[in-house]
Write a protein that holds these residues in place. Structure first.
Motif, PDB file in Angstrom:
ATOM      1  N   PRO A  63       1.303  -1.588   0.620  1.00  0.00           N
ATOM      2  CA  PRO A  63      -0.349  -0.088  -0.052  1.00  0.00           C
ATOM      3  C   PRO A  63       0.486   1.130  -0.031  1.00  0.00           C
ATOM      4  O   PRO A  63       0.455   2.336  -0.190  1.00  0.00           O
ATOM      5  CB  PRO A  63      -0.824  -0.346   0.951  1.00  0.00           C
ATOM      6  N   TRP A  64       1.848   1.212   0.584  1.00  0.00           N
ATOM      7  CA  TRP A  64       2.613   2.243   0.332  1.00  0.00           C
ATOM      8  C   TRP A  64       3.447   2.805  -0.059  1.00  0.00           C
ATOM      9  O   TRP A  64       5.157   3.032  -0.426  1.00  0.00           O
ATOM     10  CB  TRP A  64       3.040   2.878   1.995  1.00  0.00           C
ATOM     11  N   HIS A  65       4.110   1.982  -1.586  1.00  0.00           N
ATOM     12  CA  HIS A  65       4.809   2.144  -2.469  1.00  0.00           C
ATOM     13  C   HIS A  65       4.467   2.979  -3.109  1.00  0.00           C
ATOM     14  O   HIS A  65       4.270   2.653  -4.132  1.00  0.00           O
ATOM     15  CB  HIS A  65       5.142   0.846  -3.738  1.00  0.00           C
ATOM     16  N   ALA A  66       5.135   4.133  -2.882  1.00  0.00           N
ATOM     17  CA  ALA A  66       4.340   5.638  -3.138  1.00  0.00           C
ATOM     18  C   ALA A  66       4.632   6.554  -2.944  1.00  0.00           C
ATOM     19  O   ALA A  66       5.595   6.572  -1.489  1.00  0.00           O
ATOM     20  CB  ALA A  66       2.474   5.811  -3.860  1.00  0.00           C
ATOM     21  N   SER A  67       5.243   7.866  -4.330  1.00  0.00           N
ATOM     22  CA  SER A  67       5.899   9.323  -2.873  1.00  0.00           C
ATOM     23  C   SER A  67       4.859   9.586  -1.666  1.00  0.00           C
ATOM     24  O   SER A  67       4.994  10.318  -1.132  1.00  0.00           O
ATOM     25  CB  SER A  67       5.585   9.884  -4.244  1.00  0.00           C
ATOM     26  N   TYR A  68       3.233   9.024  -2.765  1.00  0.00           N
ATOM     27  CA  TYR A  68       2.451  10.271  -1.580  1.00  0.00           C
ATOM     28  C   TYR A  68       0.778   8.883  -1.520  1.00  0.00           C
ATOM     29  O   TYR A  68       1.045   9.113  -2.846  1.00  0.00           O
ATOM     30  CB  TYR A  68       2.347  11.714  -0.592  1.00  0.00           C
ATOM     31  N   GLY A  69       0.352   8.795  -0.549  1.00  0.00           N
ATOM     32  CA  GLY A  69      -0.846   8.882  -0.452  1.00  0.00           C
ATOM     33  C   GLY A  69      -0.757   6.670  -0.671  1.00  0.00           C
ATOM     34  O   GLY A  69       0.675   5.667  -0.347  1.00  0.00           O
ATOM     35  N   VAL A  70      -2.193   5.691  -0.744  1.00  0.00           N
ATOM     36  CA  VAL A  70      -1.579   4.449  -0.826  1.00  0.00           C
ATOM     37  C   VAL A  70      -1.627   3.724  -3.008  1.00  0.00           C
ATOM     38  O   VAL A  70      -2.337   4.853  -3.494  1.00  0.00           O
ATOM     39  CB  VAL A  70      -3.388   3.988  -0.763  1.00  0.00           C
ATOM     40  N   ARG A  71      -1.193   3.063  -2.825  1.00  0.00           N
ATOM     41  CA  ARG A  71      -1.057   2.701  -4.193  1.00  0.00           C
ATOM     42  C   ARG A  71      -0.980   1.324  -4.518  1.00  0.00           C
ATOM     43  O   ARG A  71      -1.217   0.448  -3.829  1.00  0.00           O
ATOM     44  CB  ARG A  71       0.361   2.339  -4.346  1.00  0.00           C
ATOM     45  N   LEU A  72      -1.849   1.679  -5.769  1.00  0.00           N
ATOM     46  CA  LEU A  72      -2.936  -0.119  -5.501  1.00  0.00           C
ATOM     47  C   LEU A  72      -2.258  -0.429  -7.459  1.00  0.00           C
ATOM     48  O   LEU A  72      -2.043   0.672  -8.128  1.00  0.00           O
ATOM     49  CB  LEU A  72      -4.375   0.522  -6.384  1.00  0.00           C
ATOM     50  N   TYR A  73      -1.938  -1.551  -7.170  1.00  0.00           N
ATOM     51  CA  TYR A  73      -0.979  -1.989  -8.513  1.00  0.00           C
ATOM     52  C   TYR A  73      -1.256  -2.887  -8.922  1.00  0.00           C
ATOM     53  O   TYR A  73      -1.319  -3.865 -10.229  1.00  0.00           O
ATOM     54  CB  TYR A  73       0.390  -2.575  -8.174  1.00  0.00           C
TER      55      TYR A  73
END
Length: 764
Positions: A63-73
């Protein structure tokens, strides 16, 4: 707050929160989604309720693999509120708001946000990457499309049969629904996959639900509140738009908004960018959108109107991050000022911002208007076709590169992106025969890059349309092709290219300055950018071992790591008391020179401007070959006092742990440097290397106790050459910028306190 008891005794307490933006009073749920760790997305508005509406993120892979926010992949990524909202006494119009950065991966239908319960609906992306609202099983499309890789502020207002879409504060479109749709509570908010529909790919933050139809003015206020241009002074600029720059190269990143960024193109980190910015009088903070390898420390020097303000640390996450430069606070008078940024090492910078310190703005809320960041018109087309080989073992590709301009394209570079095979990959160019580099771009995605060996003539094709022809395969012993190559997950892969030449939009063609030349679609990053550790060793022998008249040495460098080595230097140190002569017998691939390090210590240097791939040996494994002897080949020669002669044998190559290997920046990759000789007046310790380390042209010093220190360079016999710092240092880490061009090669750096030598190491 005033508290008063029955006896009229009072106590006054003042509590002041941080500045709040004027959200409409109908705000029901607010998920900042900025925790950065854990499996819970905390909800703000229901924090005092017995059943808080926090969102469970456990079903999202990362979920946190982003510069900011939740990451959906991943397709199955999903999350929803833990409890249902209470049912309302009446149905009402509703609105929802979120910051969304769409990914580049395409699926037929994907879900971004859903309301699960009474009067269900789903907001997502579908045909031709257009946004939609799905009510029950019926899809209602907006004409608006996603902006891949660009952070977008989205508001959707649903009032009966009217659904209106706003992007970045502006109304885009209003569509009609078949039936009236209202909000009545008794449901949950959900992000990602829903009822068999794949999850969207992208980053979500600042998700809010309102129980009213927001007005256009309210939507505009919500968006402008993020950047606050009406409330405080803010100036932003894209790094590649800064014309006044020297020593910096343009590069492309698929995971950065706008893609292009700047990084150092010099060995001594002397490259700078100077932003001429017209500001109102105010105190300003500085923000940078940047990325570096996760394993490297990130630093920048900042100058204002030609005066250095200091050297500042940034956070190295391996991902693109917008960050406020800590401790930078500068008052600027009204008018134009020069703000100069000097990034150190491999740090890349995509954008800069000056923001009024009164705003105390969180870095995640700085908006760089990435939607305006577009690549220039293509100057070339790249067609590609896979060769008919076993693609389980190889990715073997032929290109047809066509110049669309009336000028020759010189020194172009082409990049093929692959995923999952890692850094332990051999990339070769069959035509033309030329070395290739393998570099991590982000997460599990790498690219293999080839520099073209000839210019592409105006309106012509490279290599008469017959190339380049490249191949990539694994490097894993004993079978170089196992596990198999998964070609279908390469970001550059196109199924059509298996049968015919196809427009290769997943391949990047760059000019000599790093600017993009072709139409290019990027991939989605799935983790931080990693830099592999270079591992090499020196192998050597002396076929005249034991001779009293000469030594006859052969040395080669072996890449024992899993990443290519781009240029390096080999040094053999020897003692010279009788004008030792060096005869070079073989050095076809290296430039050689003899140098004095101080006193009787000398070295032979071999500089290689080549790429050494994993498993390869320099000079075909035979090594450079040279002889050392005294004039007239007299019988008074003894190689045993040469620092680099340790462990050499006569009949077989052996690890030579005292022969030095340095990278092209002068950093030591292999070998133990000869210890400098200090006069008897100096006190040394058995271990004294851990206090000083070098990063480019910055020397970092760890001070354990406040005192008066001297940092200087010396030669091999301890004679001071250049004072770098002299004065009091408090406990902690300090840094000194060094002009490496002014430092004699093979200098040692010394930290001392009076006559006590605390630390020394080879500087270059």
């Amino acid at each position: 707050m005033i508290a008063e008891d029955l006896g009229h005794n009072t106590d006054n307490v003042v509590k002041q929160t941080e500045k709040l933006y004027p959200f409409p009073s109908t705000l029901v749920l607010w998920y900042p989604l900025g925790e950065g760790s854990g499996n819970i997305g905390y909800e703000v508005m229901t924090k005092d309720e017995p059943k808080r509406m926090h969102m469970d993120l456990a079903s999202i892979a990362n979920p946190w693999h982003a510069s900011y926010g939740v990451r959906l992949y991943k397709a199955a990524d999903s999350a929803s509120s833990r409890y249902k909202l209470a049912a309302l006494d009446s149905l009402r119009p509703f609105s929802f708001e979120l910051n969304y950065t769409p990914g580049h991966t395409q699926r037929a239908e994907w879900s971004i946000l859903s309301f699960v319960g009474d009067n269900e609906w789903t907001f997502g992306l579908g045909t031709y990457n257009r946004y939609f609202i799905k009510v029950h099983s019926k899809m209602f499309y907006f004409n608006a499309k996603r902006d891949p890789g660009i952070s977008t502020h989205i508001v959707v207002v649903v009032d009966g049969k009217n659904a209106s879409l706003y992007k970045n504060g502006s109304h885009v479109e209003t569509i009609k629904l078949d039936d009236e749709l209202y909000y009545g509570g008794n449901g949950k908010l959900s992000i990602g996959a829903r009822n068999g529909v794949n999850s969207a790919v992208g980053n979500i933050s600042n998700l809010r639900l309102y129980s009213s139809a927001l007005t256009a003015a309210q939507v505009k206020s919500l968006f402008s509140g993020l950047i606050g241009e009406d409330n405080f002074n803010i100036k932003t600029v894209r790094a590649v738009s800064i014309e006044n720059r020297n020593g910096l190269a343009v590069d492309q990143s698929c995971s950065a908004p706008g893609k292009a960024y700047l990084h150092q193109d010099t060995f001594d980190d002397s490259g700078t960018m100077t932003w001429n910015v017209d500001v109102n009088a105010d105190n300003y903070a500085l923000y940078l959108l940047h990325r570096n390898y996760i394993s490297e420390e990130s630093k920048v020097e900042v100058l204002v109107d030609g005066t250095s303000v200091g050297l500042f640390k940034l956070t190295s996450t391996g991902l693109w991050k917008n960050e406020r430069v800590l401790d930078f606070n500068r008052y600027l008078t009204a008018g134009t000022h020069e703000v100069t940024i000097r990034p150190l090492g491999n740090l890349g910078i995509a954008a800069l911002s000056l923001v009024s310190t009164n705003a105390n703005l969180d870095a995640s809320l700085v908006n760089y208007d990435e939607s305006s960041w577009t690549n220039p018109e293509p100057k070339a087309t790249v067609l590609m076709k896979y060769e008919p080989v076993d693609d389980r073992k190889w990715a073997q590709v032929r290109f047809d590169i066509r110049n669309m301009t009336d000028k020759a394209l010189e020194n172009a570079r082409i990049r093929y992106y692959y995923k999952g095979e890692g850094e332990n990959v051999n990339a070769v160019s069959f035509y033309p025969g030329s070395p290739m580099r393998v570099i991590n771009d982000a997460g599990s995605v790498f690219y293999a890059e080839l520099s073209l060996t000839e210019a592409i003539a105006a309106y012509n094709s490279a290599y008469f349309g017959q190339g380049p022809l490249i191949g990539l395969h694994r490097l894993s012993l004993p079978n170089n092709h196992f596990p198999y190559w998964e070609i279908s997950d390469d970001p550059s892969y196109l199924a059509e290219a298996k049968t015919d030449f196809t427009n290769a939009t997943g391949v990047a063609l760059l000019d000599s300055d790093g600017n993009l030349l072709n139409e290019f679609s990027c991939y989605d990053e799935d983790g931080p950018m990693q830099k592999a550790k270079v591992k090499v060793r020196a192998m050597a022998k002396d076929v005249e071992l034991g001779s009293q008249s000469a030594s006859n040495v052969a040395v080669y460098v072996e890449n024992v790591g899993s990443t290519p080595v781009d240029s390096f230097e080999v040094r053999y140190y020897f003692r010279d008391t009788a004008e030792t002569i060096a005869d070079i017998h073989w050095n076809e691939f290296a430039a050689s020179k003899n140098a004095n390090a101080g006193g009787d210590l000398n070295y032979i240097s071999f500089v290689y401007n080549v790429i050494l791939n994993p498993g390869e040996k320099s000079d075909y494994g035979n090594g450079v070959q040279f002889a050392l002897h005294h004039p007239g080949w007299t019988n008074d020669f003894d190689a045993h006092d040469d620092p680099s002669h340790h462990n050499l044998k006569s009949n077989a190559m052996a690890e030579a742990d005292s022969i030095l290997i340095l990278d092209k920046l002068g950093n030591l990759l292999w070998g133990g440097a000869p210890e400098p000789c200090f006069s008897t007046g100096y006190v040394t310790h058995e271990t004294y290397e851990e206090l000083v380390h070098r990063e480019g042209d910055v020397v970092c010093v760890n001070i354990e106790k406040s005192d008066y220190y001297i940092l200087e360079t010396v030669n091999a016999i301890g004679i001071p050459q250049k004072t770098l710092y002299k004065g009091t240092w408090d406990a902690g880490e300090h840094s000194v910028t060094v002009n490496m061009h002014s430092i004699q090669p093979s200098s040692f750096i010394v930290l001392r306190k009076g006559s006590e030598i605390l630390s020394w190491k080879l500087l270059n």
